[in-house]
Design a protein around this motif. Structure first.
Motif, PDB file in Angstrom:
ATOM      1  N   ARG A  32       0.873  -1.182   0.080  1.00  0.00           N
ATOM      2  CA  ARG A  32       0.065  -0.020   0.122  1.00  0.00           C
ATOM      3  C   ARG A  32       0.876   1.341   0.183  1.00  0.00           C
ATOM      4  N   LEU A  33       0.573   2.175  -0.860  1.00  0.00           N
ATOM      5  CA  LEU A  33       1.494   3.424  -1.031  1.00  0.00           C
ATOM      6  C   LEU A  33       0.546   4.546  -1.216  1.00  0.00           C
ATOM      7  N   GLN A  34       0.689   5.695  -0.290  1.00  0.00           N
ATOM      8  CA  GLN A  34      -0.032   6.655  -0.260  1.00  0.00           C
ATOM      9  C   GLN A  34       0.754   7.956  -0.312  1.00  0.00           C
ATOM     10  N   ALA A  35       0.082   8.901  -1.141  1.00  0.00           N
ATOM     11  CA  ALA A  35       0.618  10.219  -1.172  1.00  0.00           C
ATOM     12  C   ALA A  35      -0.245  11.315  -1.057  1.00  0.00           C
ATOM     13  N   TYR A  36      -0.235  12.439  -0.112  1.00  0.00           N
ATOM     14  CA  TYR A  36      -1.175  13.343  -0.057  1.00  0.00           C
ATOM     15  C   TYR A  36      -0.640  14.875   0.080  1.00  0.00           C
ATOM     16  N   GLY A  37      -1.306  15.554  -0.095  1.00  0.00           N
ATOM     17  CA  GLY A  37      -1.070  16.931   0.165  1.00  0.00           C
ATOM     18  C   GLY A  37      -2.365  18.114   0.470  1.00  0.00           C
ATOM     19  N   ILE A  38      -2.027  18.800   1.345  1.00  0.00           N
ATOM     20  CA  ILE A  38      -3.098  19.788   1.920  1.00  0.00           C
ATOM     21  C   ILE A  38      -2.499  21.249   1.652  1.00  0.00           C
ATOM     22  N   ARG A  39      -3.636  22.078   1.411  1.00  0.00           N
ATOM     23  CA  ARG A  39      -3.370  23.387   1.392  1.00  0.00           C
ATOM     24  C   ARG A  39      -4.304  23.980   2.521  1.00  0.00           C
ATOM     25  N   TYR A  40      -3.953  24.627   3.242  1.00  0.00           N
ATOM     26  CA  TYR A  40      -4.653  25.019   4.361  1.00  0.00           C
ATOM     27  C   TYR A  40      -4.394  26.532   4.836  1.00  0.00           C
ATOM     28  N   GLY A  41      -5.318  27.302   5.063  1.00  0.00           N
ATOM     29  CA  GLY A  41      -5.571  28.489   5.584  1.00  0.00           C
ATOM     30  C   GLY A  41      -6.438  28.824   6.582  1.00  0.00           C
ATOM     31  N   PHE A  42      -5.871  30.052   7.541  1.00  0.00           N
ATOM     32  CA  PHE A  42      -6.812  30.236   8.713  1.00  0.00           C
ATOM     33  C   PHE A  42      -6.655  31.790   8.983  1.00  0.00           C
ATOM     34  N   ASP A  66      -1.039  30.165   7.465  1.00  0.00           N
ATOM     35  CA  ASP A  66      -1.124  29.882   6.203  1.00  0.00           C
ATOM     36  C   ASP A  66      -0.124  28.620   5.928  1.00  0.00           C
ATOM     37  N   ARG A  67      -0.659  27.388   5.582  1.00  0.00           N
ATOM     38  CA  ARG A  67       0.018  26.172   5.733  1.00  0.00           C
ATOM     39  C   ARG A  67      -0.074  25.063   4.663  1.00  0.00           C
ATOM     40  N   THR A  68       1.061  24.583   4.290  1.00  0.00           N
ATOM     41  CA  THR A  68       1.049  23.553   3.386  1.00  0.00           C
ATOM     42  C   THR A  68       1.764  22.320   3.921  1.00  0.00           C
ATOM     43  N   LEU A  69       1.094  21.275   3.917  1.00  0.00           N
ATOM     44  CA  LEU A  69       1.493  19.992   4.328  1.00  0.00           C
ATOM     45  C   LEU A  69       1.436  18.907   3.641  1.00  0.00           C
ATOM     46  N   TYR A  70       2.571  18.020   3.208  1.00  0.00           N
ATOM     47  CA  TYR A  70       2.408  16.763   2.358  1.00  0.00           C
ATOM     48  C   TYR A  70       3.161  15.747   2.925  1.00  0.00           C
ATOM     49  N   ALA A  93       6.691  -0.492   7.533  1.00  0.00           N
ATOM     50  CA  ALA A  93       6.175   0.719   6.889  1.00  0.00           C
ATOM     51  C   ALA A  93       7.159   1.808   7.045  1.00  0.00           C
ATOM     52  N   THR A  94       7.237   2.828   6.179  1.00  0.00           N
ATOM     53  CA  THR A  94       8.050   4.229   6.343  1.00  0.00           C
ATOM     54  C   THR A  94       7.441   4.969   5.731  1.00  0.00           C
ATOM     55  N   GLY A  95       7.700   6.243   6.036  1.00  0.00           N
ATOM     56  CA  GLY A  95       7.127   7.398   5.211  1.00  0.00           C
ATOM     57  C   GLY A  95       7.827   8.813   6.016  1.00  0.00           C
ATOM     58  N   PHE A  96       7.152   9.991   5.794  1.00  0.00           N
ATOM     59  CA  PHE A  96       7.709  11.280   6.103  1.00  0.00           C
ATOM     60  C   PHE A  96       6.298  12.213   5.958  1.00  0.00           C
ATOM     61  N   ARG A  97       6.109  13.154   6.845  1.00  0.00           N
ATOM     62  CA  ARG A  97       5.273  14.376   6.679  1.00  0.00           C
ATOM     63  C   ARG A  97       6.107  15.440   6.892  1.00  0.00           C
ATOM     64  N   ALA A  98       5.841  16.594   6.000  1.00  0.00           N
ATOM     65  CA  ALA A  98       6.452  17.741   6.036  1.00  0.00           C
ATOM     66  C   ALA A  98       5.244  18.993   6.181  1.00  0.00           C
ATOM     67  N   ASP A  99       5.558  20.069   7.051  1.00  0.00           N
ATOM     68  CA  ASP A  99       4.592  20.968   7.298  1.00  0.00           C
ATOM     69  C   ASP A  99       5.187  22.252   7.066  1.00  0.00           C
ATOM     70  N   ALA A 123       8.950  25.343   9.726  1.00  0.00           N
ATOM     71  CA  ALA A 123       9.121  24.110   8.957  1.00  0.00           C
ATOM     72  C   ALA A 123       9.400  23.038   9.880  1.00  0.00           C
ATOM     73  N   GLU A 124       8.561  21.883   9.770  1.00  0.00           N
ATOM     74  CA  GLU A 124       8.647  20.690  10.581  1.00  0.00           C
ATOM     75  C   GLU A 124       8.487  19.628   9.615  1.00  0.00           C
ATOM     76  N   ARG A 125       9.628  18.449  10.216  1.00  0.00           N
ATOM     77  CA  ARG A 125       9.824  17.402   9.271  1.00  0.00           C
ATOM     78  C   ARG A 125       9.283  16.214  10.469  1.00  0.00           C
ATOM     79  N   ASN A 126       8.714  15.205   9.726  1.00  0.00           N
ATOM     80  CA  ASN A 126       8.676  13.940  10.537  1.00  0.00           C
ATOM     81  C   ASN A 126       8.957  12.703   9.505  1.00  0.00           C
ATOM     82  N   PHE A 127      10.019  12.000   9.846  1.00  0.00           N
ATOM     83  CA  PHE A 127      10.593  10.781   9.154  1.00  0.00           C
ATOM     84  C   PHE A 127      10.162   9.715  10.042  1.00  0.00           C
ATOM     85  N   PHE A 128       9.636   8.583   9.694  1.00  0.00           N
ATOM     86  CA  PHE A 128       9.311   7.547  10.547  1.00  0.00           C
ATOM     87  C   PHE A 128       9.440   6.048   9.925  1.00  0.00           C
ATOM     88  N   LEU A 129       9.827   5.086  10.811  1.00  0.00           N
ATOM     89  CA  LEU A 129       9.895   3.772  10.157  1.00  0.00           C
ATOM     90  C   LEU A 129       9.128   2.712  11.299  1.00  0.00           C
TER      91      LEU A 129
END
Length: 455
Positions: A32-42, A66-70, A93-99, A123-129
């Motif tokens: 299973r592979l997932q890619a996502y992106g979110i554009r967010y304003g507040f 004003d945020r972009t995360l993927y 499993a492995t992956g990452f998230r960037a804000d 800029a916040e990054r999370n890499f995980f295994l």
């Protein structure tokens, strides 16, 4: 609203792509592979304290985010037969998230920006295994063990650092990082068919606000440097105060640890038409931040402990009619505070949800209820956050590849508080401030139409 100019907007767009590959040609694995992106304003104009700080113009503030995360997420699972009649399922499993976020806070009486208090690029990054092994020993015993590793980075550019004297608030640019490992284990024993007894325990975490993390590291580094310079504790305290720093902020943990455990049972009977379950649980958190309504910020608080019990029921009354209900009773306290001031503000003590679900041919629908009970709005319990019970309904009809739907939120148009907290405030012309419950009303009855095309 007492201040009629309160309000805001929050646009957001989502893109999500999931690819799955099930085992074929005799292979007993799937991907299973997932890619996502979110554009967010507040953008929110709020006035928690009314005329407490500025008796002439009022205390309205404006908050923006004003945020972009993927991110990416990949999972590989494979099953195999083991000796002695055992079987196992391994998941890797492995992956990452960037804000990427730009946040700001202004004093903004009557929605006119007067003075900026906060302005930062984050800029916040999370890499995980992670990996887990599900092992079926026999029909009586099942086990699951797993471990997850996370690497976080926090990078903050505080544009207001040069104006700290003007804002009266602490500011710091900088970088922080941390690695954390979180194991877990689960044991399920089935003494008789249909009855599962289970126990699990694990370590987890939550990530603190990047600005608090970087600020805490700046304070800790400053204290260490001044101690090496031979300054006294009084001199160090004076320098921290001059920079609007709080020495306690040096104790901010980048990834505060959480420890949880659970014991419970689940029974399924009547031809799998009825399921009943109960579980007692405990959750310890190393550190928490509590929202401060009058500043629109958070403040550091100590370790907490929550204990509770979850109850659940599922019933397939007819082939097309199902009922379900979940109830949680809990209590939460600060570990190191006196008994008369140890309540966790706004921590729920009673929650419930349930409903009726209908699925027949091309028709599906539901009527659901959600409930949150009264709870303390401050540490002493002198102010109560009011509970609420809200009903939602949904109906859908499918015609070939097209589904038409109607949802009704808050069916009975109940008046309820969505966000609420205990805040000190003062009305225009009021002689002295008052500490009482402030709230944002929940949404009234809302209708939503939808069209879905399946291909």
């Amino acid at each position: 609203a007492i201040d009629a100019l309160e309000g805001g907007t929050t646009p957001h767009q989502h893109a999500n792509l999931v690819y799955t590959l099930d085992g074929q040609g005799g292979s007993d694995s799937d991907l299973r592979l997932q890619a996502y992106g979110i554009r967010y304003g507040f953008k929110l104009h709020s006035n928690f304290t009314l005329f407490l700080e500025n008796p002439e113009q009022g205390d309205m503030i404006e908050q923006t985010d004003d945020r972009t995360l993927y991110g990416l997420d990949g999972q590989l699972r494979f099953r195999r037969t083991l000796p002695f009649g055992m079987s196992g399922t391994t998941t890797l499993a492995t992956g990452f998230r960037a804000d990427e976020a730009t946040v700001a806070l202004w004093q903004s009486p009557d929605r006119v920006r007067a003075r900026q208090l906060v302005g930062a690029d984050i800029a916040e990054r999370n890499f995980f295994l992670w990996a887990q092994e599900e092992l079926v020993v026999n029909r009586f015993v099942r086990m699951l063990v797993g471990v997850r590793g996370d690497y976080f980075t926090f990078d903050v550019e505080d544009r207001m650092e040069a104006f700290a004297d003007e804002t009266g608030q602490p500011h710091a640019s900088g970088y922080a990082q941390q690695v954390i490992v979180s194991p877990k284990a689960n044991l399920v024993v089935t003494p008789v068919r249909g009855l599962d007894l289970f126990a699990n325990a694990g370590l987890g975490f939550h990530s603190n606000d990047a600005r608090n993390v970087v600020l805490g590291q700046r304070i800790a580094d400053l204290v260490q440097a001044r101690e090496q310079d031979g300054l006294s504790s009084e001199e160090i305290e004076a320098e921290l105060t001059a920079r609007n720093y709080d020495a306690a902020q040096a104790e901010v943990t980048t990834l505060p640890r959480a420890i949880g455990t659970e014991l419970g049972a689940r029974w399924t009977g009547l031809g799998d038409r009825l399921t009943l379950g109960a579980a007692a649980w405990l959750l310890d958190l190393e550190q928490e931040f509590v929202f401060v309504g009058d500043a629109g910020t958070t403040e550091l608080s100590g370790a907490t402990r929550r204990v509770g019990i979850d109850l659940e029921a599922r019933a397939q009354v007819l082939p097309w009619l199902a009922l379900d209900a979940d109830v949680t009773l809990s209590t939460g306290r600060f570990v190191d505070e006196p008994a008369d001031a140890d309540a966790i503000p706004l921590a729920p003590t009673r929650t419930a949800q349930g409903g009726i679900v209908v699925r027949r041919d091309s028709v599906r629908g539901s009527l659901r209820v959600r409930h949150v009970g009264d709870r303390s709005a401050n540490e002493t319990g002198s102010v109560t956050a009011e509970g609420a019970t809200v009903f939602d309904a949904f109906a859908a009809y499918r015609i070939h590849d097209v589904e038409l739907s109607l949802s009704v939120e808050n069916v009975f148009d109940a008046a309820w508080n969505e966000a609420q907290f205990d805040t000190e405030s003062r009305l225009a012309g009021e002689a002295s401030p008052v500490s009482e419950l402030h709230f944002t009303p929940g949404a009234p009855r809302t209708l939503r139409l939808g069209v879905t095309y399946l291909f």
